[in-house]
Design an enzyme around this catalytic site. Structure first.
Site, PDB file in Angstrom:
ATOM      1  N   HIS A 138      -6.991   2.202   1.818  1.00 52.79           N
ATOM      2  CA  HIS A 138      -6.436   2.775   3.049  1.00 52.79           C
ATOM      3  C   HIS A 138      -7.232   4.054   3.367  1.00 52.79           C
ATOM      4  CE1 HIS A 138      -2.904   3.106   5.870  1.00 52.79           C
ATOM      5  NE2 HIS A 138      -3.548   4.241   6.069  1.00 52.79           N
ATOM      6  N   HIS A 157      -4.520   0.122   7.908  1.00 51.99           N
ATOM      7  CA  HIS A 157      -4.972  -0.091   6.534  1.00 51.99           C
ATOM      8  C   HIS A 157      -6.401  -0.653   6.482  1.00 51.99           C
ATOM      9  CE1 HIS A 157      -4.276  -0.769   2.237  1.00 51.99           C
ATOM     10  NE2 HIS A 157      -4.800  -1.980   2.374  1.00 51.99           N
ATOM     11  N   CYS A 171       0.378   3.188   3.611  1.00 48.66           N
ATOM     12  CA  CYS A 171       0.695   2.636   4.933  1.00 48.66           C
ATOM     13  C   CYS A 171       2.010   3.233   5.464  1.00 48.66           C
ATOM     14  CB  CYS A 171       0.789   1.112   4.864  1.00 48.66           C
ATOM     15  SG  CYS A 171      -0.805   0.278   4.995  1.00 48.66           S
ATOM     16  N   GLN A 193      -8.474  13.873   0.700  1.00 54.95           N
ATOM     17  CA  GLN A 193      -7.582  14.744  -0.044  1.00 54.95           C
ATOM     18  C   GLN A 193      -7.912  16.202   0.255  1.00 54.95           C
ATOM     19  OE1 GLN A 193      -6.587  13.807  -4.145  1.00 54.95           O
ATOM     20  NE2 GLN A 193      -7.952  12.038  -4.128  1.00 54.95           N
ATOM     21  N   CYS A 240       0.839  -1.212   0.000  1.00 54.24           N
ATOM     22  CA  CYS A 240       0.000   0.000   0.000  1.00 54.24           C
ATOM     23  C   CYS A 240       0.871   1.257   0.000  1.00 54.24           C
ATOM     24  CB  CYS A 240      -0.918  -0.014   1.216  1.00 54.24           C
ATOM     25  SG  CYS A 240      -1.754   1.564   1.499  1.00 54.24           S
ATOM     26  N   HIS A 250      -8.328   7.458   3.734  1.00 47.56           N
ATOM     27  CA  HIS A 250      -7.679   8.737   3.444  1.00 47.56           C
ATOM     28  C   HIS A 250      -8.622   9.669   2.703  1.00 47.56           C
ATOM     29  CE1 HIS A 250      -7.343   6.907  -0.538  1.00 47.56           C
ATOM     30  NE2 HIS A 250      -7.012   8.078  -1.026  1.00 47.56           N
ATOM     31  N   LEU A 259     -26.641   8.262 -12.493  1.00 48.83           N
ATOM     32  CA  LEU A 259     -27.132   9.572 -12.922  1.00 48.83           C
ATOM     33  C   LEU A 259     -26.571   9.774 -14.323  1.00 48.83           C
ATOM     34  CD1 LEU A 259     -26.663  11.601  -9.607  1.00 48.83           C
ATOM     35  CD2 LEU A 259     -28.776  10.705 -10.546  1.00 48.83           C
ATOM     36  N   VAL A 260     -27.324   9.377 -15.309  1.00 50.94           N
ATOM     37  CA  VAL A 260     -26.786   9.301 -16.673  1.00 50.94           C
ATOM     38  C   VAL A 260     -27.628  10.103 -17.663  1.00 50.94           C
ATOM     39  CG1 VAL A 260     -25.335   7.250 -16.384  1.00 50.94           C
ATOM     40  CG2 VAL A 260     -27.803   6.954 -16.720  1.00 50.94           C
ATOM     41  N   HIS A 268     -21.180  17.613   2.632  1.00 52.18           N
ATOM     42  CA  HIS A 268     -22.081  16.840   1.779  1.00 52.18           C
ATOM     43  C   HIS A 268     -21.568  15.409   1.676  1.00 52.18           C
ATOM     44  CE1 HIS A 268     -24.226  20.357   0.193  1.00 52.18           C
ATOM     45  NE2 HIS A 268     -23.064  20.950   0.007  1.00 52.18           N
ATOM     46  N   ASP A 314       1.226  13.015  -5.106  1.00 53.43           N
ATOM     47  CA  ASP A 314       2.276  12.794  -6.105  1.00 53.43           C
ATOM     48  C   ASP A 314       1.792  13.080  -7.528  1.00 53.43           C
ATOM     49  OD1 ASP A 314       4.245  11.979  -4.200  1.00 53.43           O
ATOM     50  OD2 ASP A 314       3.321  10.002  -4.084  1.00 53.43           O
ATOM     51  N   GLU A 328     -22.943  28.258  -4.329  1.00 55.21           N
ATOM     52  CA  GLU A 328     -23.496  28.248  -2.959  1.00 55.21           C
ATOM     53  C   GLU A 328     -23.313  29.601  -2.288  1.00 55.21           C
ATOM     54  OE1 GLU A 328     -22.550  25.135  -0.264  1.00 55.21           O
ATOM     55  OE2 GLU A 328     -23.335  23.552  -1.547  1.00 55.21           O
ATOM     56  N   LYS A 362     -27.356   3.763  -8.061  1.00 53.91           N
ATOM     57  CA  LYS A 362     -28.093   4.662  -8.930  1.00 53.91           C
ATOM     58  C   LYS A 362     -27.124   5.204  -9.977  1.00 53.91           C
ATOM     59  CE  LYS A 362     -31.137   7.652 -10.444  1.00 53.91           C
ATOM     60  NZ  LYS A 362     -32.297   7.156 -11.231  1.00 53.91           N
ATOM     61  N   ALA A 404       4.569   5.496  -5.015  1.00 56.05           N
ATOM     62  CA  ALA A 404       4.799   5.256  -6.447  1.00 56.05           C
ATOM     63  C   ALA A 404       5.962   6.090  -6.981  1.00 56.05           C
ATOM     64  CB  ALA A 404       3.527   5.563  -7.231  1.00 56.05           C
ATOM     65  N   SER A 454      -8.817   4.745  -5.459  1.00 59.55           N
ATOM     66  CA  SER A 454      -7.910   3.715  -5.966  1.00 59.55           C
ATOM     67  C   SER A 454      -7.166   3.004  -4.842  1.00 59.55           C
ATOM     68  CB  SER A 454      -6.932   4.340  -6.966  1.00 59.55           C
ATOM     69  OG  SER A 454      -6.407   5.551  -6.466  1.00 59.55           O
ATOM     70  N   ASN A 460     -12.982  10.450  -1.281  1.00 56.91           N
ATOM     71  CA  ASN A 460     -13.639   9.473  -2.147  1.00 56.91           C
ATOM     72  C   ASN A 460     -13.483   8.131  -1.468  1.00 56.91           C
ATOM     73  OD1 ASN A 460     -14.238  11.278  -4.269  1.00 56.91           O
ATOM     74  ND2 ASN A 460     -12.146  11.078  -5.068  1.00 56.91           N
TER      75      ASN A 460
HETATM   76  O1  LIG Z   1      -6.835  11.395  -6.859  1.00 58.63           O
HETATM   77  P1  LIG Z   1      -7.457  10.025  -6.977  1.00 58.63           P
HETATM   78  O2  LIG Z   1      -8.122   9.567  -5.694  1.00 58.63           O
HETATM   79  O3  LIG Z   1      -6.526   9.000  -7.533  1.00 58.63           O
HETATM   80  O4  LIG Z   1      -8.598  10.221  -8.069  1.00 58.63           O
HETATM   81  C1  LIG Z   1      -9.976  10.271  -7.826  1.00 58.63           C
HETATM   82  O5  LIG Z   1     -10.365  11.531  -7.284  1.00 58.63           O
HETATM   83  C2  LIG Z   1     -10.149  12.679  -8.109  1.00 58.63           C
HETATM   84  C3  LIG Z   1     -10.721  13.890  -7.400  1.00 58.63           C
HETATM   85  O6  LIG Z   1     -12.118  13.761  -7.149  1.00 58.63           O
HETATM   86  C4  LIG Z   1     -10.769  12.482  -9.497  1.00 58.63           C
HETATM   87  O7  LIG Z   1     -10.386  13.537 -10.336  1.00 58.63           O
HETATM   88  C5  LIG Z   1     -10.344  11.162 -10.125  1.00 58.63           C
HETATM   89  O8  LIG Z   1     -11.023  10.958 -11.334  1.00 58.63           O
HETATM   90  C6  LIG Z   1     -10.656  10.017  -9.152  1.00 58.63           C
HETATM   91  O9  LIG Z   1     -10.260   8.780  -9.690  1.00 58.63           O
HETATM   92  O1  LIG Z   2     -34.510   3.772 -17.599  1.00 58.32           O
HETATM   93  P1  LIG Z   2     -33.288   2.918 -17.462  1.00 58.32           P
HETATM   94  O2  LIG Z   2     -32.481   2.831 -18.716  1.00 58.32           O
HETATM   95  O3  LIG Z   2     -33.579   1.564 -16.859  1.00 58.32           O
HETATM   96  O4  LIG Z   2     -32.411   3.679 -16.373  1.00 58.32           O
HETATM   97  C1  LIG Z   2     -31.242   4.407 -16.623  1.00 58.32           C
HETATM   98  O5  LIG Z   2     -31.530   5.672 -17.206  1.00 58.32           O
HETATM   99  C2  LIG Z   2     -32.296   6.583 -16.414  1.00 58.32           C
HETATM  100  C3  LIG Z   2     -32.394   7.899 -17.148  1.00 58.32           C
HETATM  101  O6  LIG Z   2     -31.131   8.467 -17.404  1.00 58.32           O
HETATM  102  C4  LIG Z   2     -31.680   6.759 -15.024  1.00 58.32           C
HETATM  103  O7  LIG Z   2     -32.537   7.509 -14.203  1.00 58.32           O
HETATM  104  C5  LIG Z   2     -31.382   5.416 -14.346  1.00 58.32           C
HETATM  105  O8  LIG Z   2     -30.702   5.631 -13.135  1.00 58.32           O
HETATM  106  C6  LIG Z   2     -30.544   4.572 -15.296  1.00 58.32           C
HETATM  107  O9  LIG Z   2     -30.276   3.319 -14.706  1.00 58.32           O
END
Ligand SMILES: O=P(O)(O)O[C@H]1O[C@H](CO)[C@@H](O)[C@H](O)[C@H]1O
Ligand SMILES: O=P(O)(O)O[C@H]1O[C@H](CO)[C@@H](O)[C@H](O)[C@H]1O
Lengths: 369, 369
Positions: A176, A125, A55, A180, A52, A178, A337-338, A322, A78, A194, A335, A61, A173, A165
């Protein structure tokens, strides 16, 4: 004939902090799920993992070696997204990518400087926030205070973002424990929105109440609503200084906010008893998260507060955190959000009240104990 | 001493359509990836799958049976996020969840009605957009036109969102080629912001050019930039009527936008030759996407245009499609927009110019052929 019911009928709720709407379709939780399932998080890990990067005593890296730390541990990221030193971005440099259009409003660019750090929450860890002792969580908060104070003193820093995260589903990734800190020479979009909302709220009430604050008012309204009964309660838990609740306008299924009950501008302003209270709420909330689906609950979490201690609008700001967790139905079904959410508007499948009620019902003892 | 370089130094770029910023950290693409890897998409599928809810002649989850369709096929979403009929949301209903605070600005709610449909792009279970013939893609576009015209005629519909979630990584629960249409009684947040930006752009120029349009100006600037050379080109491909490009302000690693080159308010306004041109660009772009990492490239895609044909700002709107694909480095390594991105500002790890150049370099022949 039946009337409108929040748990049966589609509606939009307005987020007065971000200034945006969320579409709520509570009946949608009934639809069968045939899509991607996540790997269930929460496998057993050793207390120390020789491979890790985080640790104590291990090599990272990039070749640096971690101290043999015994509490929290802070070191520079890094692979920082921003650096303290770089050339200025002039109109001439912009001409390389925007040619004759470098002065057009369509090609606006700013250089961004700053620094990024990693904050290990514990030498262990195998633990996560809800599994740490209250004293250890207090130490995490004090570490954040120290970083915030140090960066606030730098004239080159305009904004300090503390975040975590957690879990592979949230792009983390390394398991451990942590978080940021990314500190920037500019105030980024989300906190800027806000702050505008908080300022506008105060401005509209300034003649009768010069210290009017949207989040102070929200905390007090949610205390009333919780007292009025289960149906109108979005409270998860509270103590003297802090409240954890599912905001009325939550987007993520089990999104929560931890809010200071009094008007505190930033983490730097917390006294020892408030630190202890915040630690208790952080532990209590993340413990209920883990218990909900009996797994190490993934989320992205972050602090919103005064951008820096000396920011001109610091007095308007109200410390809150949040939590944005992706899971919807189980440890493996999240879920997404797409399409509709990205193109049109965030959409959720259960009400804030339903989510709060499920979180409240969880034990305050961690399922692993 | 060296100057500022867009491919080495961190900067922010402004998105004039959404009115927000994106942080660009091009050097970050060098960091090693130790986090979650996706299942590689693109397994072999049969032309007809008896267990698929979308294949011709099959029974759906709710018991309805699909027609034995041979072209595109539209049916109501069995788990619609909004319904045509439901009670009104009054202040009395709001009091159930907001008590005494039902009239406060902190608890704003609106009822949301509408309808949701599924649009199968083809009877073939094993194909995706880039693998369909141009004639078949034209038929998808004509189907969208029909839906848009029909829904635009309903006074209860204020906004029509056409979109596609492709791939398990984008929450798509069925690989059968299909998109969706969610039509609402309100204009959602994202298009509302874009319309405000387009209106403000025109308003600021109205005395000299009453039909000034930000996207018309952007298309023409990007034509110039592309002609000026590789370094300033964000173009992926174009024909007489449409252009596919990586916008200057792209957030997702290989985000693109297909834009009409002339001022077209909506899909309904496309003539047959424009439909053929759009089909060609959609096929060419999605083919290059698949070729980039030799996989069925996941994305969420959607149309932005006049909310409905009769919307008061319809004339300001300019038809375009956004493609938001999550992959960053390979078929299994995606970009996570998480902690910093959710709390502070979207962040990307390569420049729009680098992404465009990689997409341009792909063959126009699909890797499976
Ligand atoms: O810096 P990390 O933990 O490797 O990276 C993670 O957090 C970052 C900050 O939210 C994002 O930009 C990266 O896409 C995510 O993989
Ligand atoms: O309706 P679907 O394809 O099952 O669902 C997908 O698309 C929706 C609309 O973007 C989203 O709200 C869902 O979370 C996603 O899983």
């Amino acid at each position: 004939e039946e009337g409108f019911s929040f748990s049966d009928h589609s509606h939009r709720r307005f987020n007065p902090l971000a200034g945006s709407w969320v579409l709520c379709s509570p009946h949608r939780a009934k639809r069968p799920w045939l899509g991607q399932v996540e790997d269930a998080p929460g496998e057993q890990r050793p207390a120390h993992d020789p491979s890790c990067f985080l640790c104590p005593g291990n090599r990272r890296a990039t070749g640096a070696t971690n101290d043999r730390y015994t509490s929290t541990y802070v070191f520079p990221n890094d692979y920082a997204a921003v650096h303290a030193e770089q050339p200025d971005c002039s109109t001439d440099s912009l001409a390389v990518v925007a040619g004759e259009n470098a002065s057009s409003a369509l090609f606006r660019v700013e250089s961004a400087r700053g620094q990024c750090s990693v904050v290990c929450f514990s030498p262990r860890h195998d633990l996560t926030l809800p599994e740490l002792g209250l004293g250890e969580i207090c130490q995490v908060i004090r570490t954040w205070q120290g970083i915030y104070a140090e960066l606030s003193a730098k004239p080159s820093i305009a904004y300090i973002q503390i975040f975590e995260n957690k879990g592979a589903a949230m792009g983390c990734s390394n398991p451990h424990p942590h978080g940021q800190v990314w500190a920037l020479s500019v105030v980024p979009s989300e906190p800027a929105k806000e702050i505008e909302s908080l300022k506008a709220y105060r401005q509209a009430r300034i003649s009768t109440n010069p210290s009017a604050c949207m989040l102070c008012a929200y905390v007090s309204a949610e205390e009333d609503n919780a007292a009025a009964g289960e149906q109108s309660s979005r409270l998860v838990l509270q103590n003297k200084s802090f409240m954890a609740l599912v905001p009325f306008w939550a987007t993520w299924p089990f999104e929560t906010m931890i809010v200071a009950k009094s008007h505190v501008a930033s983490i730097a302003d917390l006294c020892e008893s408030q630190i202890a209270d915040l630690a208790e709420i952080m532990q209590g909330l993340t413990c209920r998260y883990d218990n909900l689906f009996q797994c190490s609950f993934p989320y992205s979490m972050g602090l919103h507060q005064a951008p820096t201690a000396t920011h001109p609008d610091a007095a308007c700001c109200h410390l809150h955190m949040h939590f944005y967790p992706p899971l919807l139905r189980s440890a493996t079904v999240r879920k997404f959000l797409v399409g509709f959410e990205m193109m049109a508007e965030p959409q959720r499948d259960l009400t804030a009240e339903q989510a709060a009620s499920r979180l409240r019902a969880q034990s305050s003892t961690h399922y692993k104990l």
